[in-house]
Scaffold this motif. Structure first.
Motif, PDB file in Angstrom:
ATOM      1  N   LEU A  29       0.755  -1.218   0.010  1.00 20.04           N
ATOM      2  CA  LEU A  29       0.067  -0.077   0.098  1.00 20.04           C
ATOM      3  C   LEU A  29       0.936   1.346  -0.059  1.00 20.04           C
ATOM      4  N   GLY A  30       2.072   1.419   0.564  1.00 14.38           N
ATOM      5  CA  GLY A  30       2.945   2.208   0.493  1.00 14.38           C
ATOM      6  C   GLY A  30       3.500   2.634  -0.790  1.00 14.38           C
ATOM      7  N   LEU A  31       3.547   1.595  -1.560  1.00 16.34           N
ATOM      8  CA  LEU A  31       4.119   1.966  -2.990  1.00 16.34           C
ATOM      9  C   LEU A  31       2.924   2.075  -3.997  1.00 16.34           C
ATOM     10  N   LEU A  32       1.882   1.410  -3.641  1.00 11.55           N
ATOM     11  CA  LEU A  32       0.747   1.960  -4.545  1.00 11.55           C
ATOM     12  C   LEU A  32       0.241   3.144  -4.269  1.00 11.55           C
ATOM     13  N   GLY A  33       0.365   3.933  -2.890  1.00  3.99           N
ATOM     14  CA  GLY A  33      -0.084   5.125  -2.745  1.00  3.99           C
ATOM     15  C   GLY A  33       1.000   6.260  -3.485  1.00  3.99           C
ATOM     16  N   ALA A  34       2.084   5.669  -3.623  1.00  5.74           N
ATOM     17  CA  ALA A  34       3.072   6.676  -4.703  1.00  5.74           C
ATOM     18  C   ALA A  34       2.526   6.817  -6.120  1.00  5.74           C
ATOM     19  N   HIS A  35       1.656   5.783  -6.417  1.00  5.81           N
ATOM     20  CA  HIS A  35       1.226   5.784  -7.815  1.00  5.81           C
ATOM     21  C   HIS A  35      -0.042   6.408  -8.112  1.00  5.81           C
ATOM     22  N   VAL A  36      -0.919   6.358  -7.212  1.00  7.31           N
ATOM     23  CA  VAL A  36      -2.500   6.878  -7.317  1.00  7.31           C
ATOM     24  C   VAL A  36      -2.255   8.270  -6.824  1.00  7.31           C
ATOM     25  N   VAL A  37      -3.573   9.113  -7.343  1.00 10.17           N
ATOM     26  CA  VAL A  37      -3.353  10.546  -6.798  1.00 10.17           C
ATOM     27  C   VAL A  37      -4.874  10.852  -6.645  1.00 10.17           C
ATOM     28  N   GLY A  38      -5.298  12.090  -6.082  1.00 12.95           N
ATOM     29  CA  GLY A  38      -6.386  12.765  -6.220  1.00 12.95           C
ATOM     30  C   GLY A  38      -7.422  11.914  -5.521  1.00 12.95           C
ATOM     31  N   LEU A  46      -1.312   5.053   2.454  1.00 13.76           N
ATOM     32  CA  LEU A  46      -1.583   5.272   1.199  1.00 13.76           C
ATOM     33  C   LEU A  46      -1.533   6.785   1.072  1.00 13.76           C
ATOM     34  N   LEU A  47      -2.069   7.383   2.169  1.00 14.57           N
ATOM     35  CA  LEU A  47      -2.300   8.934   1.941  1.00 14.57           C
ATOM     36  C   LEU A  47      -0.978   9.859   2.055  1.00 14.57           C
ATOM     37  N   ASN A  48       0.177   9.222   2.606  1.00 14.05           N
ATOM     38  CA  ASN A  48       1.303   9.787   2.936  1.00 14.05           C
ATOM     39  C   ASN A  48       2.650   9.015   2.550  1.00 14.05           C
ATOM     40  N   PRO A  49       2.422   8.653   1.217  1.00 11.99           N
ATOM     41  CA  PRO A  49       3.554   7.784   0.737  1.00 11.99           C
ATOM     42  C   PRO A  49       4.826   8.632   0.279  1.00 11.99           C
ATOM     43  N   LEU A  50       6.003   7.867   0.266  1.00 11.03           N
ATOM     44  CA  LEU A  50       7.126   8.624  -0.639  1.00 11.03           C
ATOM     45  C   LEU A  50       6.656   8.824  -1.753  1.00 11.03           C
ATOM     46  N   ARG A  51       7.225   9.803  -2.547  1.00 16.43           N
ATOM     47  CA  ARG A  51       6.771  10.210  -3.877  1.00 16.43           C
ATOM     48  C   ARG A  51       7.396   9.241  -5.043  1.00 16.43           C
TER      49      ARG A  51
END
Length: 129
Positions: A30-39, A57-62
């Motif tokens: 989920l950390g990796l996924l959060g860096a790839h989905v937005v909005g 999800l909301l605070n991932p590494l970019r």
């Protein structure tokens, strides 16, 4: 969804012997996924998972660049100690298939539009959504 229910479902899908292993997989994926989905889609997805994972999800590494599905699996393997690409693919599938069930088809379709081709399989969907 309650944390214990979410982890139990991931544990069952991934056939992990402990919920700690399911938790480890969920945090990384989920950390990796959060860096790839937005909005709005990322916010809606976060509302589908327990708060602990929503924050991940909301605070991932970019991400510097979008990862295709294969590179996503390799990145997962790099973040999980002792993982191989094969075990990482299993981890990704266990977590993302539970997430897909919770998200429902409409949100999943919108998420997949943000991601490179091939993620439908990672979410456990054999046919394009």
């Amino acid at each position: 969804m309650r944390t214990d229910v979410f982890l139990k479902r991931v544990q069952e899908r991934g056939q992990y012997p402990t919920t700690q292993e399911a938790d480890r997989a969920a945090r990384v994926v989920l950390g990796l996924l959060g860096a790839h989905v937005v909005g709005e889609e990322r916010a809606e997805l976060a509302a589908c998972v327990p708060e602990t994972y929503a924050l991940i999800l909301l605070n991932p590494l970019r991400a510097a660049e979008p990862l295709d599905a294969e590179r996503f699996v390799r990145a997962t393997a790099a973040w999980i100690e002792g993982a191989t690409e094969q075990t990482a693919r299993w981890d990704v599938g266990a977590v993302l298939s539970v997430v897909a069930d919770e998200a429902g088809p409409d949100l999943l379709r919108r998420l997949l539009l943000q991601l490179p081709p091939g993620y439908d399989l990672l979410f456990g969907r054999l046919e394009p959504v």
